[in-house]
Design a protein around this motif. Structure first.
Motif: not given
Length: 368
Positions: A344-355
């Motif tokens: 899976a391709q997961i953007d770390a910045d997106v994760v940080a903003a939504n986790l």
């Protein structure tokens, strides 16, 4: 995969931070490569404290090689889960409980950089690491190992049921797999968190069938949820007498079954479920904690972690892959660990903003 290990000195992390003064220690940043000419005379008698998660494992002989080279003591402190270790590092920023923190990965590093807990350091051996594994362009966190989180299946159980391993994640919600899938709670487990992120990337948040629709269907299909990997694998998985034919685990779990078998095996009793986009590649790294007074020694230890001696010791201790190119792998890894080609391709910045929101939504759908 949590494994027991023994080093020269292992101490428990002291509980309670109320007595810890959060005083920012003056310490200059330095991202220049360490001096290869350093000798024992530079560090003789010093102690280096390395904070690690509970799944960290390396041989005592390897740690002793560094201790003997520089006439120092390496004390390894277990912090619990990797996320717990990072939280403690943030709380003690500037007055750290150790000199190095190992276990920050290619998702959690965003929080570490935002909190500014690490000093920059770029070891020369970065040139020997594939660029795709270098997740921190700022030079604060050095990659050490990587592995893949995915579903394992119990071959004998599937053969008895007349089933093949699933080819898609959607299949897991079908009646054939009712009560036969074990996962971990992403609130308390790193592989559980990584699986949750995989489903977000795989199904998406919008459209006719979202990641939350998948988890609703899984709950309705009698999903088994454990607090941690150990319970999911050694209690719920049918390989060890549980009811789950599938368990969220690691690509290197099948070779581990062969290596630790009581009798020699020609084939692993478990296999990997290879689904395009249905796995997660985790890269773990190490950083020098801001406030340490052992910065040069910490740099030397990072260099050592990227040496052939340390890297070649990783596979059969932590059951993950070394990051340095050309390090030989155990034959069992080559034969029994099928590597996903499309994680899976997961953007770390997106994760940080939504986790936090995602964790709340998962908990509402699966547990409440």
């Amino acid at each position: 995969m949590a494994l027991m290990f023994s080093l020269r000195r292992i101490v428990p992390l002291l509980l309670g931070l109320s007595a810890v003064a959060l005083i920012v220690a003056a310490c200059g940043d330095n991202d220049a490569p360490a001096d290869d000419a350093r000798t024992a005379a530079d560090f003789a008698g010093e102690e280096l404290v390395v904070l690690v998660h509970d799944s960290f494992a390396i041989s005592a002989e390897t740690i002793a090689a560094f201790e003997d080279q520089f006439d120092v003591t390496v004390t390894v402190v277990l912090t619990g889960d990797a996320l717990e270790g990072l939280n403690r590092a943030i709380l003690t920023k500037g007055n750290p409980e150790g000199d190095l923190l190992f276990g920050v990965d290619n998702i959690s590093f965003v929080r570490a950089l935002e909190a500014d807990v690490f000093l920059p350091y770029r070891p020369a051996a970065l040139d020997s690491i594939d660029e795709s594994l270098i997740f921190d362009d700022s030079g604060h966190i050095t990659p050490v190992n990587f592995g893949y989180v995915l579903f394992n299946f119990h071959k004998a159980a599937l053969a008895q049921a007349g089933l093949s391993a699933p080819a898609t994640l959607e299949q897991l919600a079908l009646p054939d797999w009712s009560g036969r899938v074990a996962v971990q709670d992403p609130n308390t487990s790193s592989p559980g968190l990584q699986l949750m992120l995989v489903t977000i990337a795989y199904f998406g948040e919008n459209g006719p069938y979202t990641w939350l629709d998948f988890w609703r269907d899984m709950r309705a299909n009698d999903l088994i949820v454990s607090d941690n990997w150990t319970d999911a694998y050694y209690t719920q998985f049918s390989q060890y007498g549980g009811g789950a034919w599938l368990v969220n685990s690691y690509a290197t779990s099948p070779p581990a079954e062969v290596i630790f078998a009581e009798s020699p095996l020609d084939e692993s009793p478990t296999g990997n479920v290879i689904v395009p986009g249905g796995s997660y590649r985790q890269v773990e790294g190490v950083g020098i904690l801001r406030g340490t007074d052992k910065q040069p020694l910490a740099q030397a230890f990072i260099d050592f972690m990227l040496s052939d001696r340390f890297q070649s010791d990783i596979p059969l201790n932590m059951f993950v892959y070394p990051v340095v190119n050309g390090v030989p792998l155990p034959s069992e890894f080559l034969e029994f660990a099928q590597i996903p080609t499309e994680p899976a391709q997961i953007d770390a910045d997106v994760v940080a903003a939504n986790l936090e929101r995602w964790l709340d939504e998962w908990t509402d759908v699966v547990l409440r």
